[in-house]
Design an enzyme around this catalytic site. Sequence first.
Site, PDB file in Angstrom:
ATOM      1  N   TRP A   1       0.826  -1.214   0.000  1.00 32.16           N
ATOM      2  CA  TRP A   1       0.000   0.000   0.000  1.00 32.16           C
ATOM      3  C   TRP A   1       0.858   1.261   0.000  1.00 32.16           C
ATOM      4  O   TRP A   1       0.565   2.224  -0.710  1.00 32.16           O
ATOM      5  CB  TRP A   1      -0.985  -0.026   1.171  1.00 32.16           C
ATOM      6  CG  TRP A   1      -1.907  -1.203   1.048  1.00 32.16           C
ATOM      7  CD1 TRP A   1      -1.940  -2.302   1.838  1.00 32.16           C
ATOM      8  CD2 TRP A   1      -2.887  -1.424   0.014  1.00 32.16           C
ATOM      9  NE1 TRP A   1      -2.872  -3.194   1.372  1.00 32.16           N
ATOM     10  CE2 TRP A   1      -3.471  -2.691   0.262  1.00 32.16           C
ATOM     11  CE3 TRP A   1      -3.315  -0.692  -1.089  1.00 32.16           C
ATOM     12  CZ2 TRP A   1      -4.474  -3.228  -0.548  1.00 32.16           C
ATOM     13  CZ3 TRP A   1      -4.317  -1.223  -1.903  1.00 32.16           C
ATOM     14  CH2 TRP A   1      -4.879  -2.478  -1.630  1.00 32.16           C
TER      15      TRP A   1
ATOM     16  N   ASP B   1      -1.186   6.720   6.582  1.00 28.64           N
ATOM     17  CA  ASP B   1      -2.321   5.838   6.297  1.00 28.64           C
ATOM     18  C   ASP B   1      -2.491   4.928   7.514  1.00 28.64           C
ATOM     19  O   ASP B   1      -1.596   4.144   7.827  1.00 28.64           O
ATOM     20  CB  ASP B   1      -1.990   5.018   5.042  1.00 28.64           C
ATOM     21  CG  ASP B   1      -3.047   3.967   4.699  1.00 28.64           C
ATOM     22  OD1 ASP B   1      -4.009   3.792   5.469  1.00 28.64           O
ATOM     23  OD2 ASP B   1      -2.895   3.315   3.645  1.00 28.64           O
TER      24      ASP B   1
ATOM     25  N   LYS C   1     -11.968  -1.757   8.330  1.00 27.06           N
ATOM     26  CA  LYS C   1     -11.286  -2.726   9.188  1.00 27.06           C
ATOM     27  C   LYS C   1     -11.733  -2.564  10.644  1.00 27.06           C
ATOM     28  O   LYS C   1     -12.185  -3.500  11.267  1.00 27.06           O
ATOM     29  CB  LYS C   1      -9.777  -2.581   9.031  1.00 27.06           C
ATOM     30  CG  LYS C   1      -9.334  -2.968   7.608  1.00 27.06           C
ATOM     31  CD  LYS C   1      -8.026  -2.379   7.207  1.00 27.06           C
ATOM     32  CE  LYS C   1      -7.805  -2.364   5.710  1.00 27.06           C
ATOM     33  NZ  LYS C   1      -7.762  -3.672   5.049  1.00 27.06           N
TER      34      LYS C   1
END
Lengths: 361, 361
Positions: A102, A172, A196
Amino acid sequence: MARVYNFSAGPSMLPESVLKTAAAEMLDYKGTGESVMEMSHRSKEYGEIITAAESLLREIMNIPDNYKVLFLQGGASTQFAAIPLNFMNGTGKADYVVTGQWAKKAAAEAGRYGDVNIVASSADKTFSYIPKLDKSTFTKDADYFYICMNNTIYGTVYHELPDTGDVPLIADISSCFLSEPLDVTKFGMLYGGAQKNVAPAGVTICIIREDLLGKARDITPTMLNYQIHADNGSMYNTPPCYTIYIMKLVLEWIKNEVGGLEKMKELNEKKAKILYDFLDSSEMFKGTVVPEDRSLMNVPFVTGDTDLDAKFVAAAKEAGFINIKGHRTVGGMRASIYNAMPIEGVEKLVAFMKKFEEENK
Amino acid sequence: MARVYNFSAGPSMLPESVLKTAAAEMLDYKGTGESVMEMSHRSKEYGEIITAAESLLREIMNIPDNYKVLFLQGGASTQFAAIPLNFMNGTGKADYVVTGQWAKKAAAEAGRYGDVNIVASSADKTFSYIPKLDKSTFTKDADYFYICMNNTIYGTVYHELPDTGDVPLIADISSCFLSEPLDVTKFGMLYGGAQKNVAPAGVTICIIREDLLGKARDITPTMLNYQIHADNGSMYNTPPCYTIYIMKLVLEWIKNEVGGLEKMKELNEKKAKILYDFLDSSEMFKGTVVPEDRSLMNVPFVTGDTDLDAKFVAAAKEAGFINIKGHRTVGGMRASIYNAMPIEGVEKLVAFMKKFEEENK
């Protein structure tokens, strides 16, 4: 059937009490005669929901007044472009640490809009550690410094933040959102997809220090311009209303049932310890991450034998422990033990692993 | 309380049977032991849901194989930028017809990336009609020609499509999606936010002729590049999973309970006729749109007296007819009577209007 223990990397488990409330309010939200799904986003009723969601998030995370909280769409992947478009506005340079897929994607997208300096990477060992950072390699006049705080696929987390001085730190936090207290003032921007720890998929939370806003590049699509959303209280266009409502219920759960982020952290540490302690003692199962960088949220492990891994994944599923297969780049297994995973889920998983080890020596 | 009749312009009513199914499946979707909100988007179970949603949409709308169907985030407003970024790739010119606020915003955003020719506008009469189009004013080498099919705020709809020859026609159909059959082959792209007729807010459907893909501008954010989503079956990143699940339930309702789009149209025409016939006969309430361009979905009307309008809106709310206040640019009232509004809702509203007229002569 009985509710399963879902170890998915995300979307993943939600607190059962949240789902029960959502089901009970589905056809008639608090006597309004309508579902939250049907509410005009401009109605008084919906205004109360989105305002409460923001207030709860500010309270739980202790977000200072000089930070804007935005509820957006498009996932973290959309922010990979929005971040350079909004913030690469001075020298056009930014530092990125590559700790997994990511962070790598984020850096690549930023590289399309400016000069990206990869200050460190842990690609050499399949991202199984957080690289030590050497401040002398940081770009002094960078517009920002970017990290991916918790690396979902690889199971690593920053236990210490890089000291970036006056350069705004952007992180992030998709897979560690609300898992423990965080000092928001250390960041220029914190953001993440909610699927999540915070809500179902479909809402992305951005927390941005307001002095960084208002300098987006000319080519920035209006909907990717954070200033626009900040000016309109996340209501420039129709927000993902129902997803934000579920987020509000999750935030209420954290505040009222768990008791805040310190308590959440205790619980998460307890859960993770059960699993890591077992991994450290097992002859069969081994964690893939160096101990000092282990995540509280994502725990990858392997047997070292791909056939045995596959046998374990299948047996676990059969026993009600689902989505425990590891990411293809790491192999083996991964137990994502987010906030809503009850401690019994981890205890039962470890008991199951012990039994499996006994039976497959 | 009893379920209300919600005349909101969107988000708005969903079929009650859809909400009941969603509530019943909230904690355990078809024996999986998990909520759809908790499912990994890469799981077999979720794969079946999103695949079924696309198949149903293709079947119901009769979408040819050479069109891609994308389930995206960000609303129509995000497509206002994505459309020029993906399609202003030849001459950099595009034609827009301005029939209201949304078409105007779309044109303004496109103007940031290329040459926009406003071929016609109905701004002169508060967008109360669809302008007659003169083909000689169309840009012959335009990359595309853009319309907003149904104008939510003003209550107008195109009953006839512009003849754009080889120039691809792109239409925002947010507020008439699935309200009646549409010949997809007449369009290069059809798109819309789902929150009026198709699903809760949070998913945007794009139907794109595949030969138009693959030529996005270099500056296009990856997540705004339609080709990326087409190549990844709307799974480049985590989609808004639960919203897509509700969409699937709505599509099943259209197919199985309504009986398809011809039946849907019949029903919508019947509902709209009840309201328009009354408006045409009333001494107090008047429709604001020229009869030949009236929408089946959004019906604005006024009394001509703002105090009386306000009194009506308040009384209607009290009686269980909510969100009937008109948009500030038109004033008065607006009854949005989307697919899920039952015919009784319109009948009862008209009965209520008659009574109000009697009592307030």
